[in-house]
Enzyme design. Structure first.
Site, short mmCIF file in Angstrom:
data_model
loop_
_atom_site.label_atom_id
_atom_site.label_comp_id
_atom_site.label_asym_id
_atom_site.label_seq_id
_atom_site.Cartn_x
_atom_site.Cartn_y
_atom_site.Cartn_z
N CYS A 155 5.47 -23.24 -6.42
CA CYS A 155 6.64 -23.04 -7.29
C CYS A 155 7.94 -23.61 -6.73
O CYS A 155 8.56 -24.45 -7.37
CB CYS A 155 6.81 -21.55 -7.59
SG CYS A 155 5.44 -20.91 -8.52
N LYS A 212 1.84 -19.00 2.77
CA LYS A 212 2.42 -17.72 3.18
C LYS A 212 1.27 -16.73 3.26
O LYS A 212 0.13 -17.04 2.88
CB LYS A 212 3.49 -17.24 2.19
CG LYS A 212 2.93 -16.92 0.82
CD LYS A 212 3.99 -16.25 -0.05
CE LYS A 212 3.34 -15.72 -1.32
NZ LYS A 212 4.25 -14.95 -2.12
C1 UDX Z 1 8.00 -17.81 -5.97
C2 UDX Z 1 9.01 -16.82 -6.57
O1 UDX Z 1 9.25 -15.78 -5.62
C3 UDX Z 1 8.42 -16.21 -7.84
O2 UDX Z 1 9.38 -15.34 -8.43
C4 UDX Z 1 8.07 -17.34 -8.80
O3 UDX Z 1 7.51 -16.81 -9.98
C5 UDX Z 1 7.09 -18.28 -8.15
O4 UDX Z 1 7.64 -18.80 -6.94
P1 UDX Z 1 5.82 -17.78 -4.49
O5 UDX Z 1 5.98 -19.27 -4.52
O6 UDX Z 1 4.49 -17.20 -4.80
O7 UDX Z 1 6.86 -17.10 -5.58
O8 UDX Z 1 6.20 -17.30 -3.05
P2 UDX Z 1 7.47 -16.58 -2.38
O9 UDX Z 1 7.02 -15.29 -1.88
O10 UDX Z 1 8.64 -16.63 -3.29
O11 UDX Z 1 7.76 -17.56 -1.13
C6 UDX Z 1 8.08 -18.90 -1.41
C7 UDX Z 1 8.18 -19.63 -0.08
O12 UDX Z 1 9.32 -19.17 0.66
C8 UDX Z 1 6.96 -19.42 0.83
O13 UDX Z 1 6.66 -20.63 1.49
C9 UDX Z 1 7.44 -18.37 1.82
O14 UDX Z 1 6.78 -18.48 3.08
C10 UDX Z 1 8.91 -18.74 1.95
N1 UDX Z 1 9.74 -17.59 2.33
C11 UDX Z 1 9.92 -16.57 1.46
C12 UDX Z 1 10.36 -17.59 3.58
O15 UDX Z 1 10.18 -18.52 4.37
N2 UDX Z 1 11.16 -16.55 3.92
C13 UDX Z 1 11.36 -15.49 3.08
O16 UDX Z 1 12.09 -14.56 3.46
C14 UDX Z 1 10.71 -15.49 1.82
#
Ligand code: UDX
Length: 439
Positions: free
Chosen positions: A266, A326
């Protein structure tokens, strides 16, 4: 009135939407043109890891509320609300490919047999509600009434069921009162159970909220990653900086965990799509462009940091724990772990890898590299390596027997790119320990 729902598309968004709506007591048909996928789902097997989803699917299938089918004609004819939840992948220029959405709109035009509400659940470019309206108007055989609604999803992989059942808000984009009352009926359970806030707005605003939210979260994560790089130079501790920031109600404490950079299906896709949409209107989203560039640069910086500390990578044995983008998912799309593993391998290192859930997906992407060894567990990875790198914050890695790990490594060089361990403890154990944003 209990609505009959058809969800077109059985990926993350479609299957979670269908399973959760059926758990609200609604009758749901999940339709997909992929016959294998539908056969797998009919056997009660969910073809990807998403905590709680398989149980939810089986519970509602056996209750007879949730069914799976390849027959989109029947799905359209026998429902009054049709969710479009098909993939909208990135194209070369960053724009979202909405061909599958257009195909479904054509199918709806072909088979529509009475008033329907059509719901855009997939992440689609701003203006797609009007596009779907035009397609149905142009191709329908008889002038049946219908409304198209934007209802963007905010599901995080690894928490998708939870997020659907406990949304911060439900966004509904439509100009039509009839569609509003039907969508209130669809999400009635959320309102009754927990007074979930609903925002009713116009379609373009609803479509924009999705991109604006995701790009903002991507920017927030990238910001904390750059702050971490500064902390490593100044001797500050990013964990306490992030905690201090998060205590400000205007900032909030979520999405402030530094790491190897964002990945997934995403953030990378939606940030590029937003820049492309804005560009088409002659607007420059400079902060989002900078976020995309900074995130790409972060992966390069991490590799050079490892290379500086490990030294010449050629013929070195390196262990990498975590391949998914993640924790709590088997999804490796745009995973920083995969780019680090392939970069190390291309520099001649022998890379041993393990992930609790993403081995299969990672193998499909890495199996061309013969100096990458897939191991059966974390301890097999650690054996004989000169450096061990944590790329994904799986809880089971937090519980590693570090004494056993250290004893089996050739050198106690430890890179923790998710800050899952404490520097003081690791150094006391004799590791040469590097983490993110903590000196
Ligand atoms: C995201 C949005 O959160 C969600 O609302 C949307 O519908 C789809 O995209 P997702 O891609 O599943 O969800 O993962 P998310 O938990 O948001 O993390 C996105 C990326 O950011 C991951 O690579 C994660 O490792 C990274 N991340 C997230 C961080 O590095 N630090 C954080 O504190 C949070």
């Amino acid at each position: 009135m209990n609505h009959r729902i058809t969800v077109v598309g059985t990926g993350y968004v479609g299957l979670v939407t269908g399973a959760c709506l059926s758990d609200f007591g609604l009758e749901v048909i999940c339709v997909d043109k992929d016959r294998d996928k539908i056969e797998t789902l009919k056997r009660g097997v969910v073809p990807f890891y998403e905590p709680g989803l398989e149980n939810l699917v089986n519970k509602n299938s056996s209750a007879g509320r949730l069914t799976f089918s390849n027959d989109i004609k029947a799905g359209i004819e026998n429902s009054d609300v049709i969710f479009i939840a098909v993939g909208t992948p990135s194209q070369e220029n960053g724009s979202a490919d909405i061909q599958h959405v257009q195909d479904v709109a054509r199918d709806i035009a072909t088979y529509i047999n009475e008033y329907k509400v059509i719901v855009n659940k997939s992440t689609v470019p701003i203006g797609t509600v009007r596009l779907v309206e035009d397609i149905i108007k142009r191709y329908q055989k008889q002038p049946f009434e219908f409304d198209v609604v934007s209802n963007p999803e905010f599901l995080r992989e690894g928490a998708a069921v939870y997020d659907f059942m406990h949304p911060d808000r439900v966004i509904i984009g439509t100009d039509n009162e009839r569609a509003v009352s039907i969508m209130k009926g669809v999400y009635r359970v959320l309102f009754l159970n927990q007074k979930t806030p609903f925002l009713f707005t116009d379609p373009e605003s609803a479509e924009t909220i999705k991109y604006a939210s995701n790009a903002f979260l991507a920017m927030k994560v990238t910001y904390v990653n750059e702050m971490a790089a500064l902390c490593e130079k100044t001797g500050a501790d990013i964990v306490s900086v992030a905690r201090g920031m998060g205590m400000d109600g205007r900032i909030g404490n979520k999405f402030l965990n530094p790491g190897p950079g964002y990945g997934g299906s995403c953030f990378p896709k939606d940030t590029k799509a937003l820049v492309n949409i804005a560009h088409n209107y002659g607007v420059q989203m400079s902060l989002v462009e900078a976020t995309i560039a900074a995130n790409e640069n972060r992966k390069k910086r991490i590799l050079s940091k490892i290379e500086t500390i490990v030294g010449e990578l050629h013929n070195k044995n390196i262990g990498v724990l975590g391949l998914a983008f993640k924790a709590e998912t088997d999804d490796t799309r745009e995973s920083p772990a995969l780019s680090i593993v392939s970069d190390l391998a291309r520099r001649g290192a022998y890379v041993k890898v393990y992930d609790p859930k993403a081995m299969e997906q990672a193998w499909l992407k890495l199996n061309g590299l013969d100096n990458v060894q897939f191991c059966e567990n974390e301890y097999a990875v650690a054996e004989g390596v000169e450096a061990l790198i944590i790329m994904t914050e799986w809880n089971q890695f937090r519980g590693l027997d570090l004494t056993r790990i250290k004893a089996s490594m050739q050198k106690p060089l430890f890179f923790d790119l998710r800050n899952i361990f404490e520097p003081g403890i690791m150094r006391k154990m004799g590791f040469e320990y590097y983490s993110v944003g903590r000196s």
